[in-house]
Design a protein around this motif. Structure first.
Motif, PDB file in Angstrom:
ATOM      1  N   ALA A 148       0.824  -1.271   0.062  1.00  0.00           N
ATOM      2  CA  ALA A 148      -0.027   0.121   0.039  1.00  0.00           C
ATOM      3  C   ALA A 148       1.149   0.989  -0.112  1.00  0.00           C
ATOM      4  CB  ALA A 148      -0.789   0.147   1.160  1.00  0.00           C
ATOM      5  N   GLY A 149       1.942   1.172   0.523  1.00  0.00           N
ATOM      6  CA  GLY A 149       2.786   2.327   0.778  1.00  0.00           C
ATOM      7  C   GLY A 149       3.577   2.460  -0.546  1.00  0.00           C
ATOM      8  N   ARG A 150       3.910   1.551  -1.125  1.00  0.00           N
ATOM      9  CA  ARG A 150       4.802   1.506  -2.389  1.00  0.00           C
ATOM     10  C   ARG A 150       3.697   2.371  -3.437  1.00  0.00           C
ATOM     11  NH1 ARG A 150       6.800  -3.339  -0.724  1.00  0.00           N
ATOM     12  NH2 ARG A 150       5.498  -4.752  -2.245  1.00  0.00           N
ATOM     13  N   THR A 151       2.514   1.670  -3.354  1.00  0.00           N
ATOM     14  CA  THR A 151       1.687   2.093  -4.367  1.00  0.00           C
ATOM     15  C   THR A 151       1.235   3.663  -4.269  1.00  0.00           C
ATOM     16  OG1 THR A 151       0.284  -0.193  -4.283  1.00  0.00           O
ATOM     17  CG2 THR A 151      -0.980   1.827  -5.217  1.00  0.00           C
ATOM     18  N   ALA A 152       1.123   4.133  -3.093  1.00  0.00           N
ATOM     19  CA  ALA A 152       0.897   5.475  -2.511  1.00  0.00           C
ATOM     20  C   ALA A 152       2.091   6.319  -3.400  1.00  0.00           C
ATOM     21  CB  ALA A 152       0.488   5.908  -1.310  1.00  0.00           C
ATOM     22  N   ALA A 153       3.468   5.852  -3.102  1.00  0.00           N
ATOM     23  CA  ALA A 153       4.335   6.582  -3.473  1.00  0.00           C
ATOM     24  C   ALA A 153       4.563   6.774  -5.172  1.00  0.00           C
ATOM     25  CB  ALA A 153       5.553   5.779  -2.973  1.00  0.00           C
ATOM     26  N   ALA A 154       4.167   5.477  -5.769  1.00  0.00           N
ATOM     27  CA  ALA A 154       4.253   5.557  -7.157  1.00  0.00           C
ATOM     28  C   ALA A 154       3.135   6.386  -7.828  1.00  0.00           C
ATOM     29  CB  ALA A 154       3.983   3.968  -7.641  1.00  0.00           C
ATOM     30  N   ASP A 155       1.752   6.499  -7.204  1.00  0.00           N
ATOM     31  CA  ASP A 155       0.734   7.379  -7.724  1.00  0.00           C
ATOM     32  C   ASP A 155       1.191   8.804  -7.473  1.00  0.00           C
ATOM     33  OD1 ASP A 155      -1.194   6.067  -8.900  1.00  0.00           O
ATOM     34  OD2 ASP A 155      -2.246   5.138  -7.026  1.00  0.00           O
ATOM     35  N   TRP A 156       1.792   8.961  -6.459  1.00  0.00           N
ATOM     36  CA  TRP A 156       1.932  10.317  -6.004  1.00  0.00           C
ATOM     37  C   TRP A 156       3.162  10.810  -6.972  1.00  0.00           C
ATOM     38  CZ3 TRP A 156       6.532  12.754  -4.427  1.00  0.00           C
ATOM     39  CH2 TRP A 156       6.475  14.291  -4.420  1.00  0.00           C
ATOM     40  N   ALA A 157       4.083  10.246  -7.170  1.00  0.00           N
ATOM     41  CA  ALA A 157       5.299  10.340  -8.064  1.00  0.00           C
ATOM     42  C   ALA A 157       4.847  10.754  -9.443  1.00  0.00           C
ATOM     43  CB  ALA A 157       6.475   9.507  -7.806  1.00  0.00           C
ATOM     44  N   ALA A 158       3.896   9.906  -9.909  1.00  0.00           N
ATOM     45  CA  ALA A 158       3.469   9.937 -11.333  1.00  0.00           C
ATOM     46  C   ALA A 158       2.897  11.422 -11.369  1.00  0.00           C
ATOM     47  CB  ALA A 158       2.502   8.806 -11.483  1.00  0.00           C
ATOM     48  N   GLY A 159       2.302  12.055 -10.426  1.00  0.00           N
ATOM     49  CA  GLY A 159       1.689  13.264 -10.721  1.00  0.00           C
ATOM     50  C   GLY A 159       2.533  14.392 -10.466  1.00  0.00           C
ATOM     51  N   HIS A 160       3.710  13.981  -9.693  1.00  0.00           N
ATOM     52  CA  HIS A 160       4.525  15.100  -9.401  1.00  0.00           C
ATOM     53  C   HIS A 160       6.082  14.884  -9.825  1.00  0.00           C
ATOM     54  CE1 HIS A 160       1.053  15.228  -6.686  1.00  0.00           C
ATOM     55  NE2 HIS A 160       1.039  16.662  -6.765  1.00  0.00           N
ATOM     56  N   ARG A 161       6.376  14.399 -10.781  1.00  0.00           N
ATOM     57  CA  ARG A 161       7.672  13.896 -11.196  1.00  0.00           C
ATOM     58  C   ARG A 161       8.623  15.056 -11.212  1.00  0.00           C
ATOM     59  NH1 ARG A 161       6.951  13.363 -17.865  1.00  0.00           N
ATOM     60  NH2 ARG A 161       6.570  15.479 -18.260  1.00  0.00           N
ATOM     61  N   GLU A 162       8.169  16.211 -10.949  1.00  0.00           N
ATOM     62  CA  GLU A 162       9.323  17.379 -10.918  1.00  0.00           C
ATOM     63  C   GLU A 162       9.713  17.591  -9.477  1.00  0.00           C
ATOM     64  OE1 GLU A 162       6.542  17.886 -12.420  1.00  0.00           O
ATOM     65  OE2 GLU A 162       6.679  17.891 -14.648  1.00  0.00           O
ATOM     66  N   ALA A 163       8.819  16.993  -8.419  1.00  0.00           N
ATOM     67  CA  ALA A 163       9.064  17.435  -7.131  1.00  0.00           C
ATOM     68  C   ALA A 163      10.227  16.820  -6.524  1.00  0.00           C
ATOM     69  CB  ALA A 163       7.678  16.884  -6.387  1.00  0.00           C
ATOM     70  N   LEU A 164      10.982  15.745  -7.223  1.00  0.00           N
ATOM     71  CA  LEU A 164      11.980  15.255  -6.332  1.00  0.00           C
ATOM     72  C   LEU A 164      13.315  15.160  -7.346  1.00  0.00           C
ATOM     73  CD1 LEU A 164      10.319  11.401  -5.823  1.00  0.00           C
ATOM     74  CD2 LEU A 164      10.732  13.412  -4.130  1.00  0.00           C
ATOM     75  N   ASP A 165      14.228  15.565  -6.577  1.00  0.00           N
ATOM     76  CA  ASP A 165      15.359  15.756  -7.557  1.00  0.00           C
ATOM     77  C   ASP A 165      15.772  14.470  -8.047  1.00  0.00           C
ATOM     78  OD1 ASP A 165      16.825  14.187  -5.406  1.00  0.00           O
ATOM     79  OD2 ASP A 165      17.035  16.051  -4.202  1.00  0.00           O
ATOM     80  N   GLY A 166      16.978  14.548  -9.013  1.00  0.00           N
ATOM     81  CA  GLY A 166      17.481  13.173  -9.657  1.00  0.00           C
ATOM     82  C   GLY A 166      17.792  12.032  -8.947  1.00  0.00           C
ATOM     83  N   ALA A 167      18.397  12.476  -7.787  1.00  0.00           N
ATOM     84  CA  ALA A 167      18.799  11.318  -6.867  1.00  0.00           C
ATOM     85  C   ALA A 167      17.934  10.858  -6.270  1.00  0.00           C
ATOM     86  CB  ALA A 167      20.013  11.733  -5.814  1.00  0.00           C
TER      87      ALA A 167
END
Length: 838
Positions: free
Chosen positions: A317-336
């Motif tokens: 469930a945690g991994r699913t939430a992380a993937a879904d959020w990152a799919a909509g906010h790909r620019e929010a995380l730095d490259g590393a």
């Protein structure tokens, strides 16, 4: 900002006689604030406290650090400690130091002060006695954070780890729902309660942590109004049975609860247990972590994404939430962090379910063409492995490099081939596996027939569920899947021949369509029938056969499929069957096996359907060798009925009908034959031998048909108009006293229910003509008739004709037919020449 201070303790009694009062207060504090504060800062020592503790014992007493919201929306932060007995030695002595925070209670208003709970152990709290003078100056800020024993806090988190997820979920409910249960923390040491509260405030947005009310110790939890309440073990037991008001955390007495299903709470607990609480500060700077509500600070996605990027393992469930959020906010995380997140999501499949696979697929789609291969390839590998092992979305083609493709083909090839033939895999999975095989270059040509068969069976069994996007794409891509499409359609054609209704349902519920070049006769008819036949069903049948594109000589089963599409499980009507037989001939029906449907149409037709009798004659002539005994007997009964109506029978037809009945014909066929026999037995030229066979048969069903026929209006009219016919019926229905009980019941009912109403309506002249006709019959018929007519004489006449036979029921004149042993009505018509057959 000036924060007023207040000191409250016991002292020598003042003018009002009270020993408890404010002893030092900052200038300008209104009396109303003092009165409200006085109700919140009291202290009661534990139940087992010694009456006069030593200095060492005083240090072990719990401290009460509390935060309360006042009536005007401001807050009061206070610390209360026990100092020993009062001057009389009867009451506990305590000292309270409070700081007024005048800012109105607004969780969405920014606050730059430290969290109130961090003032635990602060040096700015006064000593355990009031200051030496009054008034006391106001403070410029909340008391500074006290020293924190990181090692002790880490040990505390490790010991309370199993309780943390549930605790954080309850904390979230506290700030979201004013009616949520209060949290009660049972600890012997009030510092442990302060750590619980510190953990709670740390996972909340900073401004919400400012307004979380608490007390680290109270003697009476039922009276406490704070959101989080600390108690010692002996006071925690008083809350048993009040789960609707309190959520109690007592690690010493109760086992850890089951894992909370809230992904946000689970992730927060794992972060604390991994000692990465710095991530709570980072998440507040990410999209989705700023606004209020479940989709804001309590959204699991951003917190889970940071945790995975930091190497903290999460559940599905945690991994699913992380993937879904990152799919909509790909620019929010730095490259590393994005690279680390992709690696974490692309690790071993483990317990990954379909929801996680779908979320990873959405993230992959968002990163495709945007992120470098080092970021996207782990997700591609995860998606491909997930599609092979448990199903899920298949990533776009061409994303993998050659080296990765070759490695995955060697790694997943055996599993891929096994999955394609696994009967537990669904249609969408199979279609996805075919795309994976094409992407990795895994050879599966030898498995395609089995895969096509599985897909075809799924489509026939449940079209709406099976014909998803993946299957549609697989069957609509002739360039890539031409062989698969041909195999699936060919298998569907064979399945449609066995279940045409399912074939028609496939085309009615899905957009599957055929091209003009595919020779699939059964499937083509199903596609045409899916639009509905309606109207002339015989015309619809010939239209389907023509649309199949096949010759009945080459594909005789086409006719069977067409008939089942038009008529379903029911046979056609006898008239339709006659037309179908005439139009297509007996050879086509013999080779297709549809002659039996025609026979069923005849033997199941209603008794008034004359087509059935003519059809039976043709079927006996054309399909004599194929007919089983029950079906043959039914058709022979229909043929007998036809011959009786046409006057083309020889002697013994009553016995013939009775003999055919023993071969288990259909009820409707018996009804046809018995109705025709009864009508013939009521005719003027009825053979006496057949009437005798009827009477002696004692057959309830045949006699019931005879009684029904006798009640037809035309029989009553003839009885009224023709004295000779009425005389013959009286003689017949009065005869054979030694016959069985079924005949006795029938003749009594015929005389009383059919003949008597007619005789009562005759004029004197007509009645005389009837008696003259009876006299011409000879014997005692006229005398018996006159006796039958006299009131009260019928019983004597019955006894004379029937011995001691049972009395038949008498329906009222013109009433419904009586029901005898066979359950049917009566009918006249025997031969007068036979007399009484003594």
């Amino acid at each position: 900002m000036n924060l007023a201070q207040m000191h409250y303790t016991s002292a020598p009694p003042g003018p009002d006689g009270s020993g408890f009062r404010f002893t030092a207060v900052s200038p300008g504090v209104p009396a109303s604030l003092l009165r409200e504060a006085e109700q919140l800062i009291g202290y009661e020592p534990p139940r087992d406290a010694p009456p006069r503790p030593s200095a060492d014992q005083l240090g072990a007493f719990p401290q009460a650090l509390s935060l309360n919201v006042l009536a005007d929306g401001s807050r009061l932060l206070a610390r209360s400690v026990y100092t020993g007995a009062d001057y009389s030695g009867r009451w506990g002595n305590f000292h309270a130091h409070a700081v007024h925070l005048p800012q109105p209670a607004d969780p969405d208003r920014p606050a730059e002060w430290p969290l109130p709970i961090t003032s635990w152990g602060s040096r700015q709290w006064a000593a355990d006695s009031p200051p030496a003078g009054a008034p006391v100056p106001p403070l410029a800020s909340v008391p500074a954070p006290g020293p924190l024993d990181v090692g002790a806090l880490t040990a505390f988190v490790a010991a309370r780890g199993p309780w943390l997820a549930g605790f954080f979920a309850d904390v979230r409910r506290l700030v979201e729902d004013p009616a949520a249960p209060q949290l009660v923390l049972v600890e012997q040491d009030s510092e442990a309660v302060a750590w619980w509260i510190l953990l709670a405030c740390s996972v909340l947005p900073h401004r919400r942590g400012q307004w979380l009310t608490f007390t680290t110790y109270t003697r009476r939890p039922q009276l406490a109004r704070q959101q989080i309440i600390g108690v010692v073990p002996e006071d925690g037991q008083s809350l048993a049975g009040q789960e609707h008001r309190y959520r109690v955390y007592d690690a010493a007495r109760a086992a850890a609860p089951a894992p909370d299903p809230d992904p946000w709470a689970q992730t927060a607990a794992l972060i604390w247990r991994a000692q990465r609480q710095d991530l709570f500060a980072d998440v507040r700077r990410l999209p989705g972590g700023r606004s209020g509500g479940r989709s804001g600070p309590y959204e699991a996605g951003p917190l889970a994404a940071l945790a995975l990027a930091a190497g903290i393992g999460l559940d599905s469930a945690g991994r699913t939430a992380a993937a879904d959020w990152a799919a909509g906010h790909r620019e929010a995380l730095d490259g590393a962090r994005l690279h680390a997140l992709a690696r974490a999501l692309g690790g071993p499949a483990g317990d990954r379910g379909p929801e996680e696979a779908a979320a990873s697929g959405r993230l992959l789609t968002a990163l495709a063409g945007w992120a470098p291969p080092a970021v996207s390839e782990p997700l591609v590998e995860l998606a491909l492995a997930g599609a092979v092992r448990s199903g899920g979305a298949v990533p776009p083609a061409g994303v993998l490099g050659e080296a990765a493709r070759a490695r995955l083909a060697a790694e997943l090839g055996p599993e891929l081939r096994a999955a394609l033939t696994d009967p537990e895999r669904g249609p969408a999975d199979r279609a996805g596996l075919l795309r994976v095989a094409a992407e990795l270059g895994v050879g599966i040509a030898d498995l395609l027939p089995d895969v096509a068969g599985q897909l075809a069976r799924a489509l026939i069994a449940d079209p709406e569920r099976a014909y998803g996007e993946a299957v549609r794409a697989a069957l609509a891509e002739p360039a890539e899947q031409a062989e698969l499409r041909g195999l699936v359609l060919d298998r569907l054609d064979a399945l449609a021949a066995g279940d045409p209704a399912a074939g028609a349902r496939l085309f009615a519920l899905t957009p599957l369509r055929l091209t003009g070049a595919e020779p699939l006769p059964h499937l083509r008819m199903c596609a045409r029938a899916a639009g509905g036949a309606g109207g002339d069903r015989v015309k619809a049948l010939t239209g389907l056969v023509e649309h199949s594109g096949a010759s009945l000589e080459e594909e005789p089963l086409v006719l069977r499929t067409a008939m089942r599409l038009v008529w379903g499980a029911e046979p056609p009507t006898a008239g339709e069957a006659w037309l179908v037989l005439s139009a297509l001939g007996d050879r086509a029906h013999r080779e297709a096996g549809t002659w039996e449907l025609l026979a069923q149409a005849a033997v199941c037709a209603p008794a008034d359907d004359r087509y059935a009798e003519e059809l039976a004659v043709e079927l006996l002539r054309r399909f004599s060798a194929q007919l089983p005994a029950p079906l043959r007997s039914s058709l022979l009964l229909l043929e007998l009925a036809r011959n009786l109506r046409a006057g083309e029978t020889g002697a013994g037809w009553v016995r013939q009908a009775l003999d055919l009945r023993t071969l288990d014909p259909t009820p409707t066929a018996r009804e046809h034959a018995y109705a025709a026999a009864a009508a013939r037995l009521l005719a003027e030229d009825r053979p006496g031998s057949e009437v005798r066979a009827l009477v002696e048969s004692n057959d309830a069903e045949l006699l019931a048909a005879y009684r029904r026929a006798a009640r037809q209006p035309q029989v009553s009219d003839r009885l009224r108009r023709e004295p000779e016919y009425a005389a013959q019926c009286f003689a017949t229905w009065s005869s054979q006293p030694q016959a069985g009980p079924v005949w006795q019941e029938a003749r009594t009912d015929l005389l009383d229910g059919v003949l008597r109403p007619v005789v009562r309506g005759l004029a004197p002249a007509e009645l005389k003509a009837l008696e003259e006709a009876l006299a011409r019959l000879g014997g005692r018929w006229a005398e018996d008739f006159r006796g039958w007519q006299r009131p009260g004489a019928f019983g004597r006449l019955r006894d004379r004709f029937g011995g001691s036979g049972r009395r038949g029921a008498k329906p009222p004149p013109g009433g419904p037919p009586l029901r005898g042993g066979s359950g049917g009505p009566i009918a006249p018509g025997d031969s007068a020449e036979e007399g009484r057959w003594r």
